[in-house]
Write a protein that holds these residues in place. Structure first.
Motif, PDB file in Angstrom:
ATOM      1  N   LEU A 238     -52.096 -13.536 -50.502  1.00  0.00           N
ATOM      2  CA  LEU A 238     -52.527 -13.445 -49.106  1.00  0.00           C
ATOM      3  C   LEU A 238     -53.271 -14.700 -48.667  1.00  0.00           C
ATOM      4  N   LYS A 239     -54.080 -15.261 -49.533  1.00  0.00           N
ATOM      5  CA  LYS A 239     -54.786 -16.503 -49.174  1.00  0.00           C
ATOM      6  C   LYS A 239     -53.793 -17.645 -48.972  1.00  0.00           C
ATOM      7  N   ALA A 240     -52.718 -17.657 -49.747  1.00  0.00           N
ATOM      8  CA  ALA A 240     -51.674 -18.677 -49.566  1.00  0.00           C
ATOM      9  C   ALA A 240     -50.998 -18.523 -48.207  1.00  0.00           C
ATOM     10  N   LYS A 241     -51.022 -17.301 -47.664  1.00  0.00           N
ATOM     11  CA  LYS A 241     -50.443 -17.040 -46.339  1.00  0.00           C
ATOM     12  C   LYS A 241     -51.516 -17.103 -45.250  1.00  0.00           C
ATOM     13  N   VAL A 242     -52.686 -17.615 -45.600  1.00  0.00           N
ATOM     14  CA  VAL A 242     -53.820 -17.829 -44.699  1.00  0.00           C
ATOM     15  C   VAL A 242     -54.345 -16.521 -44.080  1.00  0.00           C
ATOM     16  N   VAL A 243     -54.329 -15.460 -44.855  1.00  0.00           N
ATOM     17  CA  VAL A 243     -54.926 -14.203 -44.410  1.00  0.00           C
ATOM     18  C   VAL A 243     -56.435 -14.309 -44.608  1.00  0.00           C
ATOM     19  N   LYS A 244     -57.186 -13.900 -43.586  1.00  0.00           N
ATOM     20  CA  LYS A 244     -58.641 -13.986 -43.637  1.00  0.00           C
ATOM     21  C   LYS A 244     -59.220 -12.814 -44.423  1.00  0.00           C
ATOM     22  N   PHE A 245     -60.035 -13.128 -45.445  1.00  0.00           N
ATOM     23  CA  PHE A 245     -60.776 -12.131 -46.199  1.00  0.00           C
ATOM     24  C   PHE A 245     -62.174 -12.043 -45.598  1.00  0.00           C
ATOM     25  N   VAL A 246     -62.493 -10.908 -44.999  1.00  0.00           N
ATOM     26  CA  VAL A 246     -63.817 -10.665 -44.441  1.00  0.00           C
ATOM     27  C   VAL A 246     -64.775 -10.328 -45.585  1.00  0.00           C
ATOM     28  N   GLN A 247     -64.265  -9.615 -46.570  1.00  0.00           N
ATOM     29  CA  GLN A 247     -65.016  -9.257 -47.778  1.00  0.00           C
ATOM     30  C   GLN A 247     -64.136  -9.614 -48.970  1.00  0.00           C
ATOM     31  N   GLU A 248     -64.583 -10.564 -49.765  1.00  0.00           N
ATOM     32  CA  GLU A 248     -63.847 -10.935 -50.972  1.00  0.00           C
ATOM     33  C   GLU A 248     -63.832  -9.738 -51.927  1.00  0.00           C
ATOM     34  N   PRO A 249     -62.880  -9.681 -52.849  1.00  0.00           N
ATOM     35  CA  PRO A 249     -62.851  -8.553 -53.789  1.00  0.00           C
ATOM     36  C   PRO A 249     -64.197  -8.347 -54.474  1.00  0.00           C
ATOM     37  N   ASP A 250     -64.618  -7.099 -54.485  1.00  0.00           N
ATOM     38  CA  ASP A 250     -65.911  -6.722 -55.038  1.00  0.00           C
ATOM     39  C   ASP A 250     -65.675  -5.576 -56.021  1.00  0.00           C
ATOM     40  N   VAL A 251     -66.024  -5.792 -57.285  1.00  0.00           N
ATOM     41  CA  VAL A 251     -65.803  -4.794 -58.329  1.00  0.00           C
ATOM     42  C   VAL A 251     -66.955  -3.786 -58.329  1.00  0.00           C
ATOM     43  N   GLN A 252     -66.598  -2.513 -58.225  1.00  0.00           N
ATOM     44  CA  GLN A 252     -67.559  -1.418 -58.282  1.00  0.00           C
ATOM     45  C   GLN A 252     -67.119  -0.451 -59.388  1.00  0.00           C
ATOM     46  N   LEU A 253     -67.943   0.518 -59.720  1.00  0.00           N
ATOM     47  CA  LEU A 253     -67.569   1.496 -60.740  1.00  0.00           C
ATOM     48  C   LEU A 253     -66.319   2.287 -60.334  1.00  0.00           C
ATOM     49  N   TRP A 254     -66.170   2.571 -59.056  1.00  0.00           N
ATOM     50  CA  TRP A 254     -65.054   3.380 -58.559  1.00  0.00           C
ATOM     51  C   TRP A 254     -63.795   2.552 -58.307  1.00  0.00           C
ATOM     52  N   GLY A 255     -63.889   1.230 -58.412  1.00  0.00           N
ATOM     53  CA  GLY A 255     -62.730   0.368 -58.199  1.00  0.00           C
ATOM     54  C   GLY A 255     -63.136  -0.949 -57.556  1.00  0.00           C
ATOM     55  N   THR A 256     -62.138  -1.727 -57.205  1.00  0.00           N
ATOM     56  CA  THR A 256     -62.368  -3.021 -56.563  1.00  0.00           C
ATOM     57  C   THR A 256     -61.896  -2.915 -55.120  1.00  0.00           C
ATOM     58  N   TYR A 257     -62.706  -3.421 -54.199  1.00  0.00           N
ATOM     59  CA  TYR A 257     -62.288  -3.383 -52.801  1.00  0.00           C
ATOM     60  C   TYR A 257     -62.441  -4.749 -52.164  1.00  0.00           C
ATOM     61  N   ALA A 258     -61.674  -4.944 -51.116  1.00  0.00           N
ATOM     62  CA  ALA A 258     -61.756  -6.156 -50.307  1.00  0.00           C
ATOM     63  C   ALA A 258     -61.405  -5.758 -48.883  1.00  0.00           C
ATOM     64  N   THR A 259     -61.791  -6.594 -47.935  1.00  0.00           N
ATOM     65  CA  THR A 259     -61.442  -6.346 -46.538  1.00  0.00           C
ATOM     66  C   THR A 259     -60.774  -7.598 -45.983  1.00  0.00           C
ATOM     67  N   ILE A 260     -59.604  -7.396 -45.374  1.00  0.00           N
ATOM     68  CA  ILE A 260     -58.883  -8.494 -44.735  1.00  0.00           C
ATOM     69  C   ILE A 260     -58.761  -8.196 -43.252  1.00  0.00           C
ATOM     70  N   GLN A 261     -58.344  -9.210 -42.492  1.00  0.00           N
ATOM     71  CA  GLN A 261     -58.065  -9.009 -41.069  1.00  0.00           C
ATOM     72  C   GLN A 261     -56.588  -9.248 -40.816  1.00  0.00           C
ATOM     73  N   ASP A 262     -56.018  -8.400 -39.952  1.00  0.00           N
ATOM     74  CA  ASP A 262     -54.624  -8.613 -39.569  1.00  0.00           C
ATOM     75  C   ASP A 262     -54.554  -9.682 -38.482  1.00  0.00           C
ATOM     76  N   SER A 263     -53.390  -9.881 -37.921  1.00  0.00           N
ATOM     77  CA  SER A 263     -53.174 -10.960 -36.962  1.00  0.00           C
ATOM     78  C   SER A 263     -53.971 -10.795 -35.664  1.00  0.00           C
ATOM     79  N   LYS A 264     -54.501  -9.615 -35.406  1.00  0.00           N
ATOM     80  CA  LYS A 264     -55.273  -9.362 -34.185  1.00  0.00           C
ATOM     81  C   LYS A 264     -56.749  -9.135 -34.476  1.00  0.00           C
ATOM     82  N   GLY A 265     -57.144  -9.268 -35.751  1.00  0.00           N
ATOM     83  CA  GLY A 265     -58.545  -9.104 -36.103  1.00  0.00           C
ATOM     84  C   GLY A 265     -58.929  -7.704 -36.530  1.00  0.00           C
ATOM     85  N   ASN A 266     -57.966  -6.781 -36.649  1.00  0.00           N
ATOM     86  CA  ASN A 266     -58.265  -5.447 -37.152  1.00  0.00           C
ATOM     87  C   ASN A 266     -58.607  -5.554 -38.640  1.00  0.00           C
TER      88      ASN A 266
END
Length: 132
Positions: free
Chosen positions: A93-121
């Motif tokens: 996704l970074k190679a396709k210039v997708v914006k990561f609002v929250q980089e991957p974050d490892v937690q006990l329940w799993g790893t999460y990240a937040t990206i934005q789509d082409s309209k900022g959702n």
């Protein structure tokens, strides 16, 4: 007659062509439907989903019947997608210039990240921990 599964999730967008390109070309979702909402309508019913998903994502352009949803275009809509390899997906996704609002974050329940789509959702990505 029980409810047996989730069928669709709407993501409200301001430009359906741009959204369709992002979800199919950038995220690699499959296109399941793209048709006028009703005869003569400029808005379309665009249905996309990750491969093998039973839940469809509707890329919905708010119209006069859905005016109250215009305020959520470009805002977090609390949509979560499960991923199997966060590190690999992040790299692609970074190679396709997708914006990561929250980089991957490892937690006990799993790893999460937040990206934005082409309209900022904001879209949440979650990788469940591997079973040992």
């Amino acid at each position: 007659m029980p409810i047996d599964r989730q069928d669709t999730v709407c993501i409200f967008v301001g430009d359906q062509n741009r959204a369709k390109d992002f979800y199919t070309k950038i995220l690699g979702f499959e296109l399941h439907a793209d048709a006028p909402l009703f005869p003569g309508a400029s808005a379309r019913w665009i249905e996309v989903a990750p491969k093998n998903s039973s839940t469809m994502v509707i890329l919905y352009l708010p119209d006069e019947n859905w005016q109250h949803y215009k305020q959520v275009v470009g805002k977090s809509q609390a949509v979560t997608f499960r991923v199997t390899d966060m590190a690999s997906l992040q790299k692609k996704l970074k190679a396709k210039v997708v914006k990561f609002v929250q980089e991957p974050d490892v937690q006990l329940w799993g790893t999460y990240a937040t990206i934005q789509d082409s309209k900022g959702n904001s879209l949440i990505l979650v990788e469940h921990p591997k079973s040992e």
